[in-house]
Write a protein that holds these residues in place. Structure first.
Motif, short mmCIF file in Angstrom:
data_model
loop_
_atom_site.label_atom_id
_atom_site.label_comp_id
_atom_site.label_asym_id
_atom_site.label_seq_id
_atom_site.Cartn_x
_atom_site.Cartn_y
_atom_site.Cartn_z
N ARG A 131 54.22 41.66 37.36
CA ARG A 131 53.94 41.13 38.70
C ARG A 131 52.44 41.24 38.95
O ARG A 131 51.86 42.31 38.87
CB ARG A 131 54.70 41.90 39.76
CG ARG A 131 54.46 41.31 41.15
CD ARG A 131 55.38 41.86 42.18
NE ARG A 131 56.69 41.27 41.94
CZ ARG A 131 57.82 41.81 42.33
NH1 ARG A 131 57.82 42.94 42.98
NH2 ARG A 131 58.96 41.21 42.09
N ILE A 132 51.81 40.12 39.25
CA ILE A 132 50.37 40.03 39.42
C ILE A 132 50.01 40.46 40.84
O ILE A 132 50.49 39.87 41.81
CB ILE A 132 49.87 38.60 39.17
CG1 ILE A 132 50.30 38.14 37.78
CG2 ILE A 132 48.37 38.50 39.34
CD1 ILE A 132 50.19 36.65 37.56
N PRO A 133 49.16 41.50 40.99
CA PRO A 133 48.76 41.94 42.33
C PRO A 133 48.01 40.84 43.08
O PRO A 133 47.26 40.06 42.48
CB PRO A 133 47.84 43.13 42.07
CG PRO A 133 48.03 43.50 40.65
CD PRO A 133 48.55 42.29 39.94
N ASP A 134 48.22 40.78 44.38
CA ASP A 134 47.49 39.83 45.25
C ASP A 134 47.56 38.40 44.73
O ASP A 134 46.55 37.72 44.62
CB ASP A 134 46.02 40.25 45.41
CG ASP A 134 45.89 41.64 45.99
OD1 ASP A 134 46.65 41.98 46.91
OD2 ASP A 134 45.02 42.39 45.51
N SER A 135 48.75 37.95 44.39
CA SER A 135 48.89 36.61 43.81
C SER A 135 49.63 35.63 44.72
O SER A 135 50.32 34.74 44.24
CB SER A 135 49.61 36.71 42.45
OG SER A 135 50.88 37.29 42.61
N THR A 136 49.45 35.77 46.01
CA THR A 136 50.03 34.80 46.94
C THR A 136 49.37 33.45 46.73
O THR A 136 48.15 33.36 46.64
CB THR A 136 49.83 35.26 48.40
OG1 THR A 136 50.45 36.52 48.57
CG2 THR A 136 50.42 34.27 49.38
N VAL A 137 50.19 32.39 46.64
CA VAL A 137 49.65 31.04 46.49
C VAL A 137 50.26 30.12 47.54
O VAL A 137 51.42 30.26 47.91
CB VAL A 137 49.90 30.46 45.07
CG1 VAL A 137 49.11 31.24 44.03
CG2 VAL A 137 51.37 30.43 44.71
N GLU A 138 49.44 29.19 48.01
CA GLU A 138 49.83 28.20 49.02
C GLU A 138 50.06 26.85 48.34
O GLU A 138 49.40 26.53 47.35
CB GLU A 138 48.73 28.05 50.07
CG GLU A 138 48.37 29.32 50.80
CD GLU A 138 49.33 29.65 51.93
OE1 GLU A 138 50.09 28.75 52.36
OE2 GLU A 138 49.32 30.81 52.37
N VAL A 139 50.93 26.07 48.90
CA VAL A 139 51.25 24.74 48.38
C VAL A 139 50.00 23.86 48.34
O VAL A 139 49.27 23.77 49.33
CB VAL A 139 52.35 24.07 49.24
CG1 VAL A 139 52.60 22.64 48.78
CG2 VAL A 139 53.62 24.89 49.22
N GLY A 140 49.74 23.22 47.18
CA GLY A 140 48.69 22.21 47.06
C GLY A 140 47.27 22.73 46.94
O GLY A 140 46.36 21.95 46.69
N VAL A 141 47.05 24.02 47.10
CA VAL A 141 45.70 24.57 46.99
C VAL A 141 45.37 24.74 45.51
O VAL A 141 46.23 25.09 44.70
CB VAL A 141 45.61 25.94 47.71
CG1 VAL A 141 44.23 26.57 47.53
CG2 VAL A 141 45.93 25.77 49.20
#
Length: 134
Positions: A74-84
């Motif tokens: 699990r990659i720390p701080d890996s929140t991703v938003e759609v299309g970014v």
């Protein structure tokens, strides 16, 4: 730039839009990897889904042989938003169990939702050495 002509993506398995894929020292597949070599893979992509965190797994595969490079991590701080636009960097050491033509496989996912499923043809060779002539 290895993508799009030299990288196979498992159809239906990866949702992200690939922008570019780079592997140190390789401009076209199959990429030559030397056992014990440190290399960096970089993938530019736009996620199709929002994720709180992402997990990575990678391996080398040759016919029925499979050598794990990275277990589920699990990659720390890996929140991703759609299309970014994001760049995923993956440094790794080439393992020594498989030689010859094989496939480098990597997946980036959360739960069972896969953003990236990457298959890259590679040729793994033994470590180069110099011997003194007598």
């Amino acid at each position: 730039m290895l993508y799009p002509c030299c990288v196979a993506c498992v159809l239906g398995a990866g949702a992200a839009t690939f922008i570019d894929v780079r592997l140190d020292g390789c401009d076209s597949a199959p990429c030559t990897l030397t056992r014990g070599q440190q290399v960096n893979l970089a993938i530019d992509f736009r996620p199709k889904y929002f994720h709180w965190d992402l997990t990575v797994r990678s391996a080398l595969r040759k016919e029925m042989e499979l050598e794990t490079i990275q277990e589920d991590y699990r990659i720390p701080d890996s929140t991703v938003e759609v299309g970014v636009l994001y760049t995923f960097s993956f440094p790794f050491t080439v393992p020594s169990g498989i030689t010859g033509y094989s496939q480098f496989r990597l997946k980036l996912y959360q739960n069972f939702e896969h953003e990236i499923c990457l298959v890259l043809p590679v040729n793994e060779i033994g470590r180069a050495s110099c011997r003194e002539r007598v």
